[in-house]
Design a protein around this motif. Structure first.
Motif, PDB file in Angstrom:
ATOM      1  N   MET A   1      32.850  28.674  32.755  1.00 21.47           N
ATOM      2  CA  MET A   1      31.622  29.310  33.237  1.00 21.47           C
ATOM      3  C   MET A   1      31.582  30.777  32.825  1.00 21.47           C
ATOM      4  O   MET A   1      32.612  31.436  32.821  1.00 21.47           O
ATOM      5  CB  MET A   1      31.572  29.212  34.767  1.00 21.47           C
ATOM      6  CG  MET A   1      30.187  29.430  35.331  1.00 21.47           C
ATOM      7  SD  MET A   1      30.223  30.096  37.018  1.00 21.47           S
ATOM      8  CE  MET A   1      30.714  31.800  36.755  1.00 21.47           C
ATOM      9  N   GLU A   2      30.395  31.251  32.514  1.00 24.68           N
ATOM     10  CA  GLU A   2      30.277  32.650  32.082  1.00 24.68           C
ATOM     11  C   GLU A   2      29.993  33.581  33.255  1.00 24.68           C
ATOM     12  O   GLU A   2      29.176  33.274  34.125  1.00 24.68           O
ATOM     13  CB  GLU A   2      29.150  32.782  31.060  1.00 24.68           C
ATOM     14  CG  GLU A   2      29.644  32.647  29.631  1.00 24.68           C
ATOM     15  CD  GLU A   2      28.560  32.996  28.628  1.00 24.68           C
ATOM     16  OE1 GLU A   2      27.911  34.042  28.793  1.00 24.68           O
ATOM     17  OE2 GLU A   2      28.365  32.208  27.696  1.00 24.68           O
ATOM     18  N   HIS A   4      28.371  37.142  34.324  1.00 24.16           N
ATOM     19  CA  HIS A   4      27.316  38.048  33.847  1.00 24.16           C
ATOM     20  C   HIS A   4      27.947  39.308  33.231  1.00 24.16           C
ATOM     21  O   HIS A   4      28.888  39.877  33.784  1.00 24.16           O
ATOM     22  CB  HIS A   4      26.427  38.415  35.037  1.00 24.16           C
ATOM     23  CG  HIS A   4      25.164  39.138  34.653  1.00 24.16           C
ATOM     24  ND1 HIS A   4      25.150  40.435  34.202  1.00 24.16           N
ATOM     25  CD2 HIS A   4      23.871  38.728  34.645  1.00 24.16           C
ATOM     26  CE1 HIS A   4      23.911  40.804  33.944  1.00 24.16           C
ATOM     27  NE2 HIS A   4      23.106  39.785  34.202  1.00 24.16           N
ATOM     28  N   SER A   5      27.399  39.727  32.088  1.00 21.72           N
ATOM     29  CA  SER A   5      28.008  40.833  31.328  1.00 21.72           C
ATOM     30  C   SER A   5      28.110  42.113  32.151  1.00 21.72           C
ATOM     31  O   SER A   5      29.064  42.870  32.020  1.00 21.72           O
ATOM     32  CB  SER A   5      27.209  41.087  30.050  1.00 21.72           C
ATOM     33  OG  SER A   5      25.871  41.415  30.382  1.00 21.72           O
ATOM     34  N   LEU A   8      31.152  41.785  34.306  1.00 18.23           N
ATOM     35  CA  LEU A   8      32.343  41.876  33.446  1.00 18.23           C
ATOM     36  C   LEU A   8      32.622  43.317  33.049  1.00 18.23           C
ATOM     37  O   LEU A   8      33.758  43.798  33.124  1.00 18.23           O
ATOM     38  CB  LEU A   8      32.132  41.054  32.175  1.00 18.23           C
ATOM     39  CG  LEU A   8      32.475  39.574  32.212  1.00 18.23           C
ATOM     40  CD1 LEU A   8      32.336  38.987  30.818  1.00 18.23           C
ATOM     41  CD2 LEU A   8      33.885  39.314  32.753  1.00 18.23           C
ATOM     42  N   GLU A  40      28.529  27.244  38.132  1.00 17.83           N
ATOM     43  CA  GLU A  40      27.336  27.512  37.317  1.00 17.83           C
ATOM     44  C   GLU A  40      26.075  27.651  38.186  1.00 17.83           C
ATOM     45  O   GLU A  40      25.871  26.860  39.115  1.00 17.83           O
ATOM     46  CB  GLU A  40      27.164  26.333  36.345  1.00 17.83           C
ATOM     47  CG  GLU A  40      26.486  26.676  35.038  1.00 17.83           C
ATOM     48  CD  GLU A  40      27.336  27.592  34.151  1.00 17.83           C
ATOM     49  OE1 GLU A  40      26.839  28.698  33.841  1.00 17.83           O
ATOM     50  OE2 GLU A  40      28.465  27.221  33.785  1.00 17.83           O
ATOM     51  N   GLN A  87      23.671  36.699  39.582  1.00 19.03           N
ATOM     52  CA  GLN A  87      24.800  35.771  39.755  1.00 19.03           C
ATOM     53  C   GLN A  87      25.547  36.067  41.058  1.00 19.03           C
ATOM     54  O   GLN A  87      25.876  37.222  41.340  1.00 19.03           O
ATOM     55  CB  GLN A  87      25.756  35.908  38.562  1.00 19.03           C
ATOM     56  CG  GLN A  87      26.936  34.950  38.646  1.00 19.03           C
ATOM     57  CD  GLN A  87      27.835  35.049  37.413  1.00 19.03           C
ATOM     58  OE1 GLN A  87      27.761  35.996  36.646  1.00 19.03           O
ATOM     59  NE2 GLN A  87      28.666  34.059  37.228  1.00 19.03           N
TER      60      GLN A  87
END
Lengths: 130, 130
Positions: A1-2, A4-5, A8, A40, A87
Motif C-alpha cells: 500500500m502507498e 501519501h507523499s 512520507l 487501502e 489518508q
C-alpha cells in the motif's frame, strides 16, 4: 500500500506494527508520532473494521506508553484529523505545559528547537527490540 | 463519577453508552460531540484498560457512523487533546471543506451560525431509539 507523499516527506520511518506504520515527525520541541493504518482507501477512523480499530487502539496505547516512559509528557494528544492529507493517519504527540502551543492545538505552529536526528535511531531501536 | 464542570457547562447531555457519556457541544456550524469515559481519574487514552479502550473505539465508531448518516461530513475529526480540561474526553467532529477553520484544527475558532437547540433533542431521540 502507498503512503501519501506528504506524510512520507514530512516524517521518518520508525516501525511496522501489524496494522500501522509508525513514523516520527522531526519536531525539535515535541515527540510527535504518526500511525498510518496500512489499508487501502481509508480516510476516517470508522472506515476500518472493528478488529482493525481494536488493533489500532492497541498500537496507540503502546506508543503512548513508550512516550510516557521516555519523554515524561504532561499530556498526550491522540488525534485523527486528516484535513490536510485525506489518508487516515493518527497523531500521537507529547505535550508539555510550557510547550510552544499549550494549551492550544499544536498543528500549524513552528518548533523553536532544531530536530536531533538521533531521535530517529533511538525510536527505531526501541520499537525493534520490544 | 463527576464530569469536570467546564465539560458540563460547555455541552448538552445526549446519551449514556456502556463506557462513555455522549455530549453535544452547541456549535452552530459543525456537529461536535464529546465522549467522556465514566471512569475516575483518567487523563490520557492509555490510562484506560485494553477492554475499555476497545469499548471506547466501538463508541467512537458508532458516533462517527451516525454523523456520516445524518450530517454528510467531508471528514471526521477524532481527537483526545485535553490540554484545557485534564479529564479524558474525546472530540468527534464533522468537518467540511468550507467550514470556518478548514483545513486547520477547529479548536479555538468561533462559530458563524447560532446553535439550534432542536439538535439536542434530535440526537437524544436518535441514540435512545437505537
Amino acid at each position: 500500500m502507498e503512503i501519501h507523499s506528504k506524510l512520507l516527506n514530512d516524517s521518518h520511518f520508525i516501525y511496522d506494527f501489524p496494522l500501522s506504520q509508525l513514523r516520527l515527525i522531526p519536531d525539535g520541541d515535541n515527540t510527535w508520532f504518526l500511525l498510518i493504518p496500512m489499508r487501502e482507501g481509508k480516510k476516517d477512523w470508522s472506515d476500518l473494521s472493528q478488529d482493525e480499530q481494536h488493533q489500532l487502539t492497541d498500537e496507540i496505547d503502546l506508543v503512548c506508553k513508550e512516550i510516557q516512559k521516555h519523554k515524561d509528557p504532561d499530556k498526550l494528544n491522540v488525534a485523527s484529523l486528516g484535513n490536510m492529507v485525506p489518508q487516515l493517519h493518527i497523531h500521537v504527540i507529547a505535550r508539555y505545559k510550557d510547550d510552544r502551543a499549550w494549551p492550544g492545538p499544536i498543528w500549524g505552529s513552528v518548533a523553536n528547537n532544531e530536530f536531533d536526528n538521533k531521535e530517529v535511531l533511538f525510536w527505531q531501536d526501541l520499537f525493534k527490540s520490544r
